[in-house]
Design a protein around this motif. Structure first.
Motif, PDB file in Angstrom:
ATOM      1  N   ALA A 106      51.691  44.368  38.269  1.00 45.96           N
ATOM      2  CA  ALA A 106      50.584  44.333  37.322  1.00 45.96           C
ATOM      3  C   ALA A 106      49.705  45.578  37.483  1.00 45.96           C
ATOM      4  O   ALA A 106      49.288  46.185  36.503  1.00 45.96           O
ATOM      5  N   LEU A 107      49.445  45.966  38.736  1.00 43.04           N
ATOM      6  CA  LEU A 107      48.629  47.159  38.988  1.00 43.04           C
ATOM      7  C   LEU A 107      49.255  48.381  38.331  1.00 43.04           C
ATOM      8  O   LEU A 107      48.593  49.132  37.603  1.00 43.04           O
ATOM      9  N   VAL A 116      40.723  51.342  35.844  1.00 42.67           N
ATOM     10  CA  VAL A 116      40.865  50.935  37.236  1.00 42.67           C
ATOM     11  C   VAL A 116      40.314  49.518  37.424  1.00 42.67           C
ATOM     12  O   VAL A 116      40.919  48.678  38.097  1.00 42.67           O
ATOM     13  N   LEU A 128      42.512  46.438  38.818  1.00 45.50           N
ATOM     14  CA  LEU A 128      42.205  45.729  40.070  1.00 45.50           C
ATOM     15  C   LEU A 128      41.941  44.246  39.815  1.00 45.50           C
ATOM     16  O   LEU A 128      42.363  43.394  40.603  1.00 45.50           O
ATOM     17  N   VAL A 168      43.176  42.258  37.448  1.00 46.77           N
ATOM     18  CA  VAL A 168      44.436  41.539  37.224  1.00 46.77           C
ATOM     19  C   VAL A 168      45.203  41.402  38.542  1.00 46.77           C
ATOM     20  O   VAL A 168      45.739  40.339  38.866  1.00 46.77           O
ATOM     21  N   THR A 169      45.214  42.489  39.317  1.00 44.59           N
ATOM     22  CA  THR A 169      45.920  42.486  40.603  1.00 44.59           C
ATOM     23  C   THR A 169      45.384  41.398  41.521  1.00 44.59           C
ATOM     24  O   THR A 169      46.147  40.625  42.119  1.00 44.59           O
ATOM     25  N   TRP A 170      44.059  41.311  41.617  1.00 36.05           N
ATOM     26  CA  TRP A 170      43.450  40.341  42.540  1.00 36.05           C
ATOM     27  C   TRP A 170      43.556  38.910  42.014  1.00 36.05           C
ATOM     28  O   TRP A 170      43.718  37.976  42.797  1.00 36.05           O
ATOM     29  N   LEU A 171      43.420  38.749  40.687  1.00 35.78           N
ATOM     30  CA  LEU A 171      43.574  37.395  40.143  1.00 35.78           C
ATOM     31  C   LEU A 171      44.979  36.868  40.439  1.00 35.78           C
ATOM     32  O   LEU A 171      45.163  35.711  40.797  1.00 35.78           O
ATOM     33  N   LEU A 229      42.444  38.266  50.397  1.00 31.42           N
ATOM     34  CA  LEU A 229      42.642  36.965  49.739  1.00 31.42           C
ATOM     35  C   LEU A 229      43.583  36.078  50.554  1.00 31.42           C
ATOM     36  O   LEU A 229      43.362  34.879  50.703  1.00 31.42           O
ATOM     37  N   LEU A 240      48.380  34.639  33.359  1.00 28.09           N
ATOM     38  CA  LEU A 240      48.355  36.100  33.528  1.00 28.09           C
ATOM     39  C   LEU A 240      49.724  36.717  33.243  1.00 28.09           C
ATOM     40  O   LEU A 240      49.824  37.769  32.616  1.00 28.09           O
ATOM     41  N   LEU A 276      50.665  39.431  30.410  1.00 24.36           N
ATOM     42  CA  LEU A 276      51.312  40.721  30.676  1.00 24.36           C
ATOM     43  C   LEU A 276      52.550  40.892  29.792  1.00 24.36           C
ATOM     44  O   LEU A 276      52.796  41.961  29.238  1.00 24.36           O
TER      45      LEU A 276
END
Lengths: 227, 100
Positions: A55-56, A66, A70, A72-75, B16, B44, B48
């Motif tokens: 995703a990143l 950025v 970030l 989307v990456t963390w979710l 996390l 998500l 995407l």
């Protein structure tokens, strides 16, 4: 080695081989999306959670900000925290070793560990899956990244659909049952509506709201622990 | 691509994971938390998929990516291995681009 442990090792190898296929695709597509070999490999070593890594790269590679990348990456990475909660009884008690073990909490290690009959077997499944998968994932990323460098025009080879096809393969088995399907449909609708209206990367973030729509409505009984 | 994003992103993903090992498991027992944690990745990932298939830069674009994604869907239906799904999508899109 006991038969149970031998079976776990065999299963872990199967999982690691499947993951290696994704690793090659990730490495190659990361490269054609603008990451260097070192960057693709660093993501696999340090982030070590496939969907977040992809995703990143996808959001940045298609011109997203950025902040959006970030988020989307963390979710996507947040689910590993939930897995860690479920696994905490199996993970080492000492702080130093727990700090190391946490890095290996991902979809596959959780799935392999939680189904075992005893904590010892669960721990064995966690570590054998973690070590095999980590090795295969990083080697396959390197192979893919090196191969990706040979490609001059990714669109000519249809590589812009490699990531979405990979995401589809990841999500397809999860689209079972009405809440998941409803979430999927709502997320798709949000994306289609948001693409013309919102800046790059933001539509994907808005899709996270679909998880609330798909979840069953709040009932009084949910507030109390039900037996 | 910037190294800062890669390192900060990786650090966040690790934190996390680590934080989860210190949270008591009973907090996860509620059915709504369980459902939401299962559905968030679904939302998500579908997002995407759709964005990367039809985003034409602030407008929807129906192009050679669609047949590629349909090929991927067929391959997934036929229970093809992961790499076959990705290659089927890329080859189909490439061929459609070549032909048009």
């Amino acid at each position: 080695m006991t038969p149970e442990r031998r079976k776990i090792m065999g299963d872990a190898l199967g999982v690691a081989l499947a993951v290696a296929a994704y690793g090659v695709a990730f490495g190659a597509t990361a490269r054609t999306s603008g990451a260097t070999v070192a960057q693709a490999c660093s993501l696999s070593l340090l982030m070590f959670t496939g969907a977040s890594q992809s995703a990143l790269i996808s959001v940045l590679g298609t011109g997203g900000t950025v902040a959006a990348a970030l988020s989307v990456t963390w979710l996507l990475g947040a689910r590993n925290g939930l897995y860690a909660m479920r696994l905490s009884a199996l993970l080492p008690r000492s702080l130093g070793r727990r700090v190391g073990a946490a890095h290996f909490v991902i979809d596959e290690t959780m799935a392999m560990a939680v189904v075992r009959e005893t904590p010892e077997l669960g721990r064995f499944a966690f570590w054998s899956t973690a070590l095999m998968l980590f090795s295969f994932w990083n080697i396959s990323t390197l192979v893919g990244a090196l191969a990706g460098g040979l490609i001059d025009d990714p669109a000519k080879f249809g590589l812009d659909v490699a990531f979405p096809a990979a995401f589809l393969a990841l999500v397809a088995p999860q689209l079972q049952g009405r809440p998941a399907r409803r979430t999927g449909v709502v997320a798709a609708l949000i994306a289609v509506v948001a693409i013309p209206l919102a800046p790059k990367g933001v539509p994907i973030l808005l899709c996270a709201m679909a998880a609330l729509v798909g979840a069953p409505p709040i009932r009084r009984s949910d507030a109390k622990p039900s037996q | 691509m910037s190294w800062t994003v890669i390192l900060v992103g990786s650090f966040g993903c690790y934190v996390l994971k680590l934080v989860g090992t210190f949270v008591p498991a009973r907090l996860l027992a509620g059915p709504r938390v369980q459902t939401f944690s299962k559905l968030l990745p679904v939302a998500l990932l579908v997002g995407l998929v759709v964005v990367m298939s039809v985003d034409g830069g602030r407008r929807l674009s129906i192009d050679a990516r669609i047949p590629g994604m349909l090929a991927a869907a067929v391959a997934i239906r036929l229970r093809a291995p992961f790499l076959v799904v990705v290659v089927a999508a890329a080859v189909t899109t490439a061929l459609v681009r070549l032909a048009t």
